[in-house]
Design a protein around this motif. Structure first.
Motif, PDB file in Angstrom:
ATOM      1  N   GLY A 453       6.602 -22.980  29.278  1.00 41.61           N
ATOM      2  CA  GLY A 453       7.985 -22.684  29.571  1.00 41.61           C
ATOM      3  C   GLY A 453       8.214 -22.355  31.032  1.00 41.61           C
ATOM      4  O   GLY A 453       7.304 -22.377  31.871  1.00 41.61           O
ATOM      5  N   THR A 464      11.443 -15.671  30.379  1.00 41.83           N
ATOM      6  CA  THR A 464      10.914 -17.011  30.077  1.00 41.83           C
ATOM      7  C   THR A 464      11.917 -17.825  29.264  1.00 41.83           C
ATOM      8  O   THR A 464      12.504 -17.331  28.294  1.00 41.83           O
ATOM      9  CB  THR A 464       9.593 -16.905  29.297  1.00 41.83           C
ATOM     10  OG1 THR A 464       8.660 -16.146  30.066  1.00 41.83           O
ATOM     11  CG2 THR A 464       9.020 -18.292  29.020  1.00 41.83           C
ATOM     12  N   LEU A 465      12.101 -19.100  29.670  1.00 36.91           N
ATOM     13  CA  LEU A 465      12.925 -20.069  28.949  1.00 36.91           C
ATOM     14  C   LEU A 465      12.004 -21.149  28.397  1.00 36.91           C
ATOM     15  O   LEU A 465      11.139 -21.661  29.111  1.00 36.91           O
ATOM     16  CB  LEU A 465      13.958 -20.702  29.885  1.00 36.91           C
ATOM     17  CG  LEU A 465      14.926 -19.724  30.576  1.00 36.91           C
ATOM     18  CD1 LEU A 465      15.811 -20.462  31.577  1.00 36.91           C
ATOM     19  CD2 LEU A 465      15.778 -19.004  29.540  1.00 36.91           C
ATOM     20  N   THR A 466      12.219 -21.503  27.105  1.00 34.86           N
ATOM     21  CA  THR A 466      11.335 -22.484  26.462  1.00 34.86           C
ATOM     22  C   THR A 466      12.160 -23.573  25.795  1.00 34.86           C
ATOM     23  O   THR A 466      13.377 -23.660  25.980  1.00 34.86           O
ATOM     24  CB  THR A 466      10.459 -21.785  25.417  1.00 34.86           C
ATOM     25  OG1 THR A 466      11.300 -21.229  24.391  1.00 34.86           O
ATOM     26  CG2 THR A 466       9.632 -20.665  26.049  1.00 34.86           C
ATOM     27  N   HIS A 467      11.476 -24.362  24.990  1.00 32.81           N
ATOM     28  CA  HIS A 467      12.127 -25.452  24.264  1.00 32.81           C
ATOM     29  C   HIS A 467      13.225 -24.914  23.347  1.00 32.81           C
ATOM     30  O   HIS A 467      14.256 -25.575  23.145  1.00 32.81           O
ATOM     31  CB  HIS A 467      11.070 -26.216  23.453  1.00 32.81           C
ATOM     32  CG  HIS A 467      11.634 -27.342  22.636  1.00 32.81           C
ATOM     33  ND1 HIS A 467      12.196 -28.469  23.182  1.00 32.81           N
ATOM     34  CD2 HIS A 467      11.741 -27.481  21.276  1.00 32.81           C
ATOM     35  CE1 HIS A 467      12.605 -29.274  22.223  1.00 32.81           C
ATOM     36  NE2 HIS A 467      12.338 -28.693  21.045  1.00 32.81           N
ATOM     37  N   SER A 468      13.017 -23.730  22.812  1.00 31.53           N
ATOM     38  CA  SER A 468      14.021 -23.134  21.924  1.00 31.53           C
ATOM     39  C   SER A 468      15.298 -22.775  22.676  1.00 31.53           C
ATOM     40  O   SER A 468      16.370 -22.637  22.071  1.00 31.53           O
ATOM     41  CB  SER A 468      13.430 -21.892  21.250  1.00 31.53           C
ATOM     42  OG  SER A 468      13.055 -20.922  22.229  1.00 31.53           O
ATOM     43  N   ASP A 469      15.200 -22.668  24.000  1.00 30.37           N
ATOM     44  CA  ASP A 469      16.390 -22.361  24.806  1.00 30.37           C
ATOM     45  C   ASP A 469      17.082 -23.626  25.321  1.00 30.37           C
ATOM     46  O   ASP A 469      18.089 -23.532  26.038  1.00 30.37           O
ATOM     47  CB  ASP A 469      15.997 -21.494  26.005  1.00 30.37           C
ATOM     48  CG  ASP A 469      15.414 -20.159  25.574  1.00 30.37           C
ATOM     49  OD1 ASP A 469      16.136 -19.395  24.916  1.00 30.37           O
ATOM     50  OD2 ASP A 469      14.227 -19.904  25.897  1.00 30.37           O
ATOM     51  N   GLY A 470      16.520 -24.795  24.979  1.00 25.75           N
ATOM     52  CA  GLY A 470      17.145 -26.049  25.384  1.00 25.75           C
ATOM     53  C   GLY A 470      16.297 -26.932  26.279  1.00 25.75           C
ATOM     54  O   GLY A 470      16.711 -28.062  26.610  1.00 25.75           O
ATOM     55  N   ASP A 474       8.115 -27.566  26.754  1.00 27.42           N
ATOM     56  CA  ASP A 474       7.634 -26.320  27.353  1.00 27.42           C
ATOM     57  C   ASP A 474       6.767 -26.587  28.578  1.00 27.42           C
ATOM     58  O   ASP A 474       6.508 -25.682  29.375  1.00 27.42           O
ATOM     59  CB  ASP A 474       6.829 -25.518  26.327  1.00 27.42           C
ATOM     60  CG  ASP A 474       7.743 -24.844  25.295  1.00 27.42           C
ATOM     61  OD1 ASP A 474       8.942 -24.699  25.597  1.00 27.42           O
ATOM     62  OD2 ASP A 474       7.240 -24.489  24.219  1.00 27.42           O
ATOM     63  N   LEU A 501      19.891 -26.245  34.378  1.00 27.03           N
ATOM     64  CA  LEU A 501      20.304 -24.882  34.078  1.00 27.03           C
ATOM     65  C   LEU A 501      21.556 -24.575  34.894  1.00 27.03           C
ATOM     66  O   LEU A 501      21.501 -24.499  36.118  1.00 27.03           O
ATOM     67  CB  LEU A 501      19.184 -23.892  34.425  1.00 27.03           C
ATOM     68  CG  LEU A 501      19.508 -22.408  34.236  1.00 27.03           C
ATOM     69  CD1 LEU A 501      19.854 -22.096  32.777  1.00 27.03           C
ATOM     70  CD2 LEU A 501      18.327 -21.550  34.708  1.00 27.03           C
ATOM     71  N   HIS A 505      23.199 -21.857  30.886  1.00 26.33           N
ATOM     72  CA  HIS A 505      23.128 -22.817  29.776  1.00 26.33           C
ATOM     73  C   HIS A 505      22.265 -23.999  30.193  1.00 26.33           C
ATOM     74  O   HIS A 505      22.403 -24.525  31.302  1.00 26.33           O
ATOM     75  CB  HIS A 505      24.527 -23.292  29.400  1.00 26.33           C
ATOM     76  CG  HIS A 505      24.542 -24.301  28.288  1.00 26.33           C
ATOM     77  ND1 HIS A 505      24.230 -23.963  26.988  1.00 26.33           N
ATOM     78  CD2 HIS A 505      24.815 -25.632  28.295  1.00 26.33           C
ATOM     79  CE1 HIS A 505      24.316 -25.047  26.236  1.00 26.33           C
ATOM     80  NE2 HIS A 505      24.673 -26.070  27.017  1.00 26.33           N
ATOM     81  N   ILE A 506      21.362 -24.438  29.306  1.00 30.80           N
ATOM     82  CA  ILE A 506      20.438 -25.541  29.608  1.00 30.80           C
ATOM     83  C   ILE A 506      20.905 -26.810  28.889  1.00 30.80           C
ATOM     84  O   ILE A 506      21.165 -26.789  27.682  1.00 30.80           O
ATOM     85  CB  ILE A 506      19.007 -25.187  29.177  1.00 30.80           C
ATOM     86  CG1 ILE A 506      18.471 -24.007  29.993  1.00 30.80           C
ATOM     87  CG2 ILE A 506      18.082 -26.391  29.348  1.00 30.80           C
ATOM     88  CD1 ILE A 506      17.091 -23.563  29.589  1.00 30.80           C
TER      89      ILE A 506
END
Length: 1005
Positions: A453, A464-470, A474, A501, A505-506
């Motif tokens: 991520g 941390t931003l990951t796949h779940s955040d858009g 990762d 980003l 918002h991603i």
């Protein structure tokens, strides 16, 4: 020849001026030389260090005939000609073509001296025993027999009046093209060197001064007693039209009233000066017996060119593209090419992963296993684990505030500030210790790309931003903060798409949105706001105000590891295929159109790069410095270029067709149309683009007018093939582009005509129609002749049948008729017994007539006879003897069978003659003789009958046609029939028929 510099002319009258305080020119009448300009032998600002040139060499191992190169010369068609002691070599940048006594009978000596050529004339070549002229692929030799003096030629020059000047060991000679003439200098001066000026005049040095050969006249340019050195071996001009004079041990520069003399052993650490060349960039090149030296300013010290070492330099030449050609005494042919890239000493053995520049101007270079290097003011500071780094493998760099630096490694994050190193790992909140990319934000925070991520470090806290955040994946790679949009978007390259980003918002973009590929490897933004996206395996994409543009083109690398942009609007793309420079606007305009060429230029080792693998395994893999220089990470150090001072090759390469073959047979390379006979199937064209900056980068395209509808892009392939060309006129055209994409759109061409086979030519159809009409007429006439022949055959058969009937049935019926009349008379007189006898006789005649009829019918059905002619005549004689007609038959000669129709006709004539003798002549005795001679058959019949008067009217009297039938039968066998008769004296019938081999053959057939 050493140089072809220029000099300025001015026409005044009766003036003298001082030439650089030492050279005084005194010219007769109205000619005055004025040397203008500020005399500064200075290197232009964009010129390079002489030791930054690229170097390449050729020797006998590469095809050169011999390693002692006396002169290198570029002819007007673009070829490089090399004079050696082993013959002449012509070079196209790739291959040598050798001319020597073994390959060219006109060349009688291997020892070649020099070349010269006017703008439009042939190439002149001097050897140790004569003069050669080369034109249109052929040589002509001039020797003593043509008037050439026996002295050895040491130099050549073409004058303004079109004549050729030859400097020999005994003086000057002029050649007008038809005769050689000696040229005498004033005061019995002995010439020592000649050179050609820009105005076409020839300058001549001698033991008593300098002279000018202009318009066929010798003009003295006397010097003061101390003006020049003695024993001048060559003369030339500097770029500002000043003079240089060379002896074996000194070089004198006369410039703007000042002079400087460089001597061997003092200014040059050598024993002998052998060649001098004033280059187009303002550098004076000096060839010596111990290497090459360069002088960029008149007051500077000559600098040794290390690339050539201590090779003995015999000749120097600069071609039209600015390449410096060097002929050595033992090391063959050398070339020095301007380089657009340089390397950093001390880093050449390192695999570079990431490059960046700190806010204090220092350059930071990360390596794979060799730690981190900081470069500033020519000094290199190396940092490693011993200095406090977590790892010596550097994967990412990002400049911080006040000259600090963020370093990403496989083992965590490092921050260097004021010589102190602070480390961060997953224990401090990092999602992963392997740092793949770093980006410093304007607010002082840090974005960190990892395998798990995107981390944001702000105020010592990690978010941390990951796949779940858009995020698309990762696995995060390249990072870029946009500075042209109001929202200051953060662009994130991932393994599965490009993420943006914006305001927390991603949004992720993939190939479904127009990207050329989903694996993002490099990001860059130009001043116009266009986002350039490099991918792995799918080349390049661009995001404009209208959306994504896919640029997956064949002329761009598939894997792009870095993207930079210069101030000229060019993109610089780093890849495993080298570095590509291409116009951003041209890329947008062309898009994916294969017919549109954005003219990308590739750079590799020949341009000074340490390797073509400009592959950085970290981020950023390339960096643009505050001074505008572009730094690229490679597997063998750093490649640095200055995009504002590129050595661009703007010279369109001359194009030549070197070979044209038809079914493997060489055709002449002429400008006129060539006729190709029909039946050939294979056509090959070999061509060359004569660019020497980077011959491997020359590209070609060709077109065969008459067949092709558009140009064929041949890439770097120097040959074109065609097969089974239909008969018509053709024009083969080829064009070439140099390493910078400059096309020679005139190119070269060759015209030829494939002749059609004879059956496809215009005259063939009328000829066939005419012959058809003649054949039809002949067949018609043969048909008519055959019908006529058939008609004649039918008519002849009818006549034959008529004769058969006359000679058989008719005679039988006549006999029957006579017997019946006698019977009728006897019955009328009541003579019953006599009438009975007549009736019996009538029966005999009827039987005989039936037998004859059957025989005639048999002869109609069966062509062949059952018996030979003698046998049949014997039988006939016996029959008539029984009828109280004494018949005596005599057969003589050598019998041989004859054709059946022939024997039938002879027999019928004999039969008719006997019948006439018995029935019409009332003969009692008949003699028949048949004699076979060598070439004829004789039939003789004589009777003692009443005879008759032989007249034409008698032949058919009372409806009797016996004699007429006999004549016709004789005519059928080409025989002569003679009838001799008179009343009361009997009749003699003679038949003489020729016997030929043909008739005998017919019997046997």
């Amino acid at each position: 020849m050493e140089a072809n510099p220029s000099i300025m002319l001015a026409h005044t009258s009766n003036l003298r001026m001082n030439l650089l305080s030492r050279l005084h020119l005194a010219l007769s009448s109205s000619l005055l030389w004025t040397l203008c300009g500020v005399a500064s032998l200075s290197l232009p600002a964009q010129s390079q260090d002489p030791n930054s040139f690229g170097h390449q060499s050729w020797s006998t191992e590469n095809g050169l005939p011999q390693n002692s190169v006396h002169q290198v010369f570029q002819s007007t068609d673009g070829y490089i000609w090399i004079a050696t002691e082993g013959g002449i070599a012509r070079f196209n940048g790739v291959d040598f073509k050798i001319y020597n006594p073994e390959s060219t009978p006109e060349i009688t000596s291997d020892d070649i001296c020099c070349f010269t050529q006017s703008d439009t004339g042939p190439l002149w070549i001097a050897s140790s025993d004569g003069l050669l002229q080369y034109s249109a692929g052929t040589f002509r030799r001039y020797s003593i027999a043509d008037g050439l003096p026996p002295n050895r030629i040491t130099n050549l020059a073409t004058a303004d009046n079109g004549s050729l000047l030859l400097l020999t060991t005994e003086g000057l000679v002029s050649f007008s093209g038809s005769r050689f003439s000696s040229i005498s200098l004033p005061s019995f001066s002995i010439p020592s060197a000649i050179t050609k000026a820009h105005d076409g005049s020839i300058w001549i040095t001698s033991n008593s001064g300098i002279f000018q050969y202009l318009h066929g006249r010798i003009l003295p340019l006397p010097l003061s007693s101390t003006s020049t050195p003695k024993d001048i071996q060559s003369i030339g001009f500097l770029p500002d039209h000043s003079l240089w004079l060379r002896t074996g041990t000194s070089l004198t520069l006369l410039q703007n009233g000042h002079s400087r003399t460089l001597t061997t052993g003092h200014d040059l650490p050598v024993s002998r000066i052998q060649s001098v060349l004033a280059g187009s960039q303002g550098v004076l090149w000096i060839g010596t017996d111990r290497g090459l030296f360069a002088l960029d300013k008149i007051g500077n010290h000559p600098q040794s060119v290390s690339a050539l070492g201590s090779d003995s330099i015999l000749s120097l030449t600069q071609d039209k593209e600015g390449n410096l050609w060097v002929g050595t005494e033992t090391s063959g042919l050398q070339i020095l090419r301007p380089k657009n890239f340089r390397t950093i000493p001390g880093l050449s053995d390192h695999l570079i992963t990431a490059i960046t520049q700190a806010s204090d101007g220092a350059m930071w270079v990360g390596t794979d296993g060799d730690g981190l290097d900081r470069l500033q003011s020519g000094n290199i500071q190396r940092l490693s684990t011993h200095s406090g780094l977590l790892s010596e493998t550097i994967l990412a760099l990002a400049p911080g505030a006040d000259g600090s630096m963020w370093i990403g490694t496989p083992d965590g994050l490092n921050h260097i500030e004021s010589a102190k190193i602070r480390t961060y790992t997953s224990a401090d909140g990092l999602p992963d210790d392997l740092i793949r990319s770093l980006l410093s934000d304007e607010d002082g925070s840090l974005w960190i790309g990892t395998r798990h991520g995107l981390a944001h470090l702000q105020n010592d806290r990690f978010v941390t931003l990951t796949h779940s955040d858009g995020l698309g994946s990762d696995l995060v790679g390249a990072l870029l903060k946009s500075h042209t949009s109001n929202s200051h978007d953060l662009w994130i390259g991932t393994l599965d798409g490009l993420a943006r980003l914006r305001d927390g918002h991603i949004t992720t973009f993939t190939k479904k949105d127009g990207l050329s590929g989903d694996t993002i490897t490099a990001l860059a933004e130009d001043p116009h706001g266009t986002l350039w996206i490099g991918t792995k395996g799918a080349s390049l994409s661009a995001l404009t105000t209208t959306g994504f543009i896919s640029l997956h083109r064949n002329d761009l690398p598939k894997n792009i590891d870095s993207i930079l942009q210069d101030d000229r609007g060019n993109l610089w793309l780093g890849s495993s295929r080298g570095i590509i420079r291409v116009s951003a606007a041209a890329l947008i305009k062309c898009g994916l159109l294969s017919t549109c060429d954005p003219h990308p230029v590739s750079y590799g080792r020949v341009d000074g790069m340490p390797t073509e693998e400009a592959v950085g395994e970290g981020h950023p893999a390339a960096w643009r410095t505050t001074a505008g220089l572009l730094w690229f990470a490679t597997r063998k150090g750093v490649a640095v270029t200055d995009p504002t001072h590129l050595a661009e090759n703007l010279v369109p390469p001359p194009v030549v067709i070197e070979r044209f073959t038809v079914d493997g047979v060489d055709m002449p390379l002429t400008s006129t149309e060539q006729r190709i006979a029909p039946g050939h199937t294979s056509f090959a064209f070999e061509y060359a683009g004569l660019s020497y900056v980077a011959p491997a980068k020359v590209r070609y395209r060709y077109l065969l007018e008459g067949l092709d509808q558009r140009w064929t892009d041949a890439g770097s392939r120097p040959i074109a093939y065609y097969t089974n060309l239909p008969p018509r006129h053709y024009r083969f055209r080829v064009q070439a582009a140099n390493n910078d994409g400059i096309w020679n759109e005139t190119g070269a061409q060759i015209v030829f005509n494939v002749r059609p086979p004879f059956y496809r030519r215009l005259w063939f159809l009328p000829l066939v129609l005419g012959l058809g009409a003649v054949v039809a007429l002949v067949l018609y006439r043969l048909r008519v002749r055959r019908l006529q022949s058939q008609f004649q055959a039918v008519l002849a058969e009818r006549n034959r049948v008529a004769r058969e009937i006359h000679d058989t049935l008719a005679q039988s019926f006549v006999g029957v008729s006579v017997q019946l009349e006698l019977t009728s008379q006897l019955l009328a007189h009541s003579q019953t017994d006599a009438a009975r006898k007549q009736i019996d006789q009538t029966r005999t005649y009827v039987r005989e007539g039936l037998a004859e009829a059957r025989r005639s019918i048999w002869n109609l059905r069966a062509i062949t006879a059952q018996n030979s002619l003698p046998t049949r005549l014997t039988r006939l004689a016996d029959q008539w003897s029984q009828k109280k007609l004494g018949t005596h038959l005599n057969i003589s000669g050598t019998y041989r069978p004859l054709a059946q129709p022939f024997e039938d006709e002879v027999f019928r004539i004999a039969q008719e003659s006997l019948a006439n003798a018995a029935r019409h002549a009332s003969a009692t005795q008949v003699s028949v003789e048949l004699r076979y001679d060598a070439t004829r058959l004789l039939l003789w019949i004589s009777d003692n009958g009443s005879g008759f008067q032989v007249t034409d009217g008698h032949l058919s009297a009372n409806g009797h046609f016996g004699i007429q039938g006999m004549r016709e039968r004789a005519a059928q066998i080409h025989a002569q029939l003679t009838i001799e008769s008179s009343p009361g004296k009997g009749t003699t019938v003679t038949l003489e028929a020729p016997i030929t081999e043909g008739k005998e053959a017919a019997v046997n057939a």
